[in-house]
Design a protein around this motif. Structure first.
Motif, short mmCIF file in Angstrom:
data_model
loop_
_atom_site.label_atom_id
_atom_site.label_comp_id
_atom_site.label_asym_id
_atom_site.label_seq_id
_atom_site.Cartn_x
_atom_site.Cartn_y
_atom_site.Cartn_z
N SER A 170 -6.97 -11.93 -4.25
CA SER A 170 -6.65 -10.70 -4.96
C SER A 170 -5.26 -10.19 -4.63
CB SER A 170 -7.68 -9.60 -4.63
OG SER A 170 -8.98 -9.98 -5.05
N MET A 171 -4.80 -10.48 -3.42
CA MET A 171 -3.48 -10.04 -2.98
C MET A 171 -2.39 -11.05 -3.32
SD MET A 171 -4.39 -8.39 0.77
CE MET A 171 -2.68 -7.85 1.03
N GLY A 172 -2.79 -12.19 -3.91
CA GLY A 172 -1.81 -13.21 -4.26
C GLY A 172 -1.30 -13.99 -3.07
N LEU A 173 -2.09 -14.05 -2.01
CA LEU A 173 -1.69 -14.74 -0.79
C LEU A 173 -2.39 -16.08 -0.66
CD1 LEU A 173 -1.83 -11.71 1.70
CD2 LEU A 173 0.21 -12.73 0.66
N SER A 174 -1.77 -17.02 0.03
CA SER A 174 -2.37 -18.32 0.28
C SER A 174 -3.63 -18.15 1.11
CB SER A 174 -1.37 -19.21 1.01
OG SER A 174 -1.99 -20.40 1.43
N GLU B 170 -3.01 0.86 -2.39
CA GLU B 170 -4.12 1.43 -3.16
C GLU B 170 -4.42 0.56 -4.39
OE1 GLU B 170 -5.18 5.56 -5.57
OE2 GLU B 170 -3.66 5.57 -3.99
N GLN B 171 -3.36 0.06 -5.04
CA GLN B 171 -3.56 -0.80 -6.21
C GLN B 171 -4.27 -2.09 -5.83
OE1 GLN B 171 0.08 -1.82 -8.22
NE2 GLN B 171 -0.95 -2.85 -9.91
N ILE C 155 -9.30 -5.59 -5.39
CA ILE C 155 -10.28 -6.20 -4.49
C ILE C 155 -11.66 -5.62 -4.72
CG2 ILE C 155 -10.95 -6.41 -2.05
CD1 ILE C 155 -7.87 -6.47 -1.46
N SER C 156 -11.73 -4.30 -4.85
CA SER C 156 -13.01 -3.63 -5.07
C SER C 156 -13.65 -4.06 -6.38
CB SER C 156 -12.81 -2.11 -5.06
OG SER C 156 -14.04 -1.44 -5.30
N THR D 151 -5.89 -2.60 7.03
CA THR D 151 -5.20 -3.88 6.99
C THR D 151 -6.06 -4.91 6.25
OG1 THR D 151 -6.19 -4.70 9.04
CG2 THR D 151 -4.18 -3.37 9.23
N PRO D 152 -5.46 -6.05 5.83
CA PRO D 152 -6.26 -7.09 5.18
C PRO D 152 -7.43 -7.57 6.04
CG PRO D 152 -3.94 -7.48 4.79
CD PRO D 152 -4.02 -6.34 5.76
#
Length: 287
Positions: A39-43, A57-58, A63-64, A2-3
């Protein structure tokens, strides 16, 4: 994974690598959250405990890659993402300017100098504006203000203009080049200044992340007071009778007091301490 789990893993790797913080975040956990969420495009204010779906996976690859670049290059994360936040407001940032983090932003948010302003206070100057973060925050907090934003660096002013336009403030913020006060002709009700104030000894021991920033925006001679010495010679002439100067000096209070024993400022409280941002009236400067 999870994030939230990925944030914990990134924080551990940042800590193990010994990277330095202080350019938007103070702790590995906060930097890891910024890295993962961006990296996930989240606020960045996303509640990660509510994100129960596994990171794809993408997304893990993105992130990596960013994590490895942060560790290997020692570049500040804000430069790698091209974005920084100050008091919840987003700014473009890159190597042309200092990463927004001035404690003066807190005093604006907390209305710390409101007692010295009035409805007739209409002109402000953001001296050493860099990317114009303080000018933008002033404009958002005080709709009556028209603000001049100045800097000696033409490259920093390019970033300033990006941020002024980003927030639609072209009609209220005018950015232009000035070496200190040399190209300033007007008088102001309010002057805010986050100048270069790092002393020579501290400059020599800065982590790589801070050395990635423009030296011109940081270094100020042996005791860190060189810019302020020049400022104090003439700044009162650019203040209205009831004008105030809000000045950041960071952790240089002892150098400040030694250099200016007869100046009696007021101190504006911040989350980092009570002697890092000063308020000085025109009368105090003249006296």
């Amino acid at each position: 994974m999870t994030p939230a789990e990925l944030i914990d893993e990134c924080a551990a790797k940042l800590t193990q690598a010994g990277v330095s913080f202080g350019q938007g975040t103070l702790y590995a956990e906060d930097e890891a959250a910024w890295l993962v969420l961006w990296s996930m495009g989240l606020s960045l204010d996303t509640d990660t405990s509510l994100l129960v779906d596994a990171v794809t996976e993408q997304q893990q690859v993105v992130i990596s890659d960013l994590l490895n670049k942060r560790i290997q290059t020692r570049q500040p994360l804000a430069y790698l993402t091209g974005e920084a936040w100050l008091q919840g407001v987003s700014f473009h940032v890159d190597h042309r300017c200092l990463i927004p983090r001035s404690l003066i932003a807190e005093t604006i948010a907390h209305a710390s100098f409101d007692p010295w302003l009035s409805p007739n206070s209409t002109r402000a100057l953001d001296l050493c504006t860099g990317g114009a973060s303080l000018a933008v925050l002033l404009a958002l907090a005080y709709p009556q203000l028209h603000i001049d934003a100045t800097d000696i660096s033409s490259q920093a002013l390019e970033v300033a203009q990006i941020n002024i336009e980003r927030h639609g403030l072209q009609d209220r913020i005018h950015a232009f080049a000035s070496d200190g006060l040399q190209q300033i002709t007007g008088v102001y009700d309010l002057i805010v200044c986050n100048p270069p104030y790092v002393n020579a000894q501290s400059m020599n021991t800065l982590p790589a992340e801070f050395k990635a920033e423009p030296r011109l925006a940081l270094a100020a001679g042996a005791d860190g007071m060189d810019f302020i010495r020049h400022l104090f010679k003439d700044v009162a002439n650019h203040m209205t009778d009831n004008g105030i100067l809000v000045l950041e000096i960071g952790h240089e209070i002892h150098h400040f007091q030694h250099a200016f024993p007869h100046v009696e400022p007021m101190y504006l409280s911040t989350s980092a301490g009570d002697e890092l941002v000063l308020l000085i009236t025109k009368q105090a400067l003249q006296t």
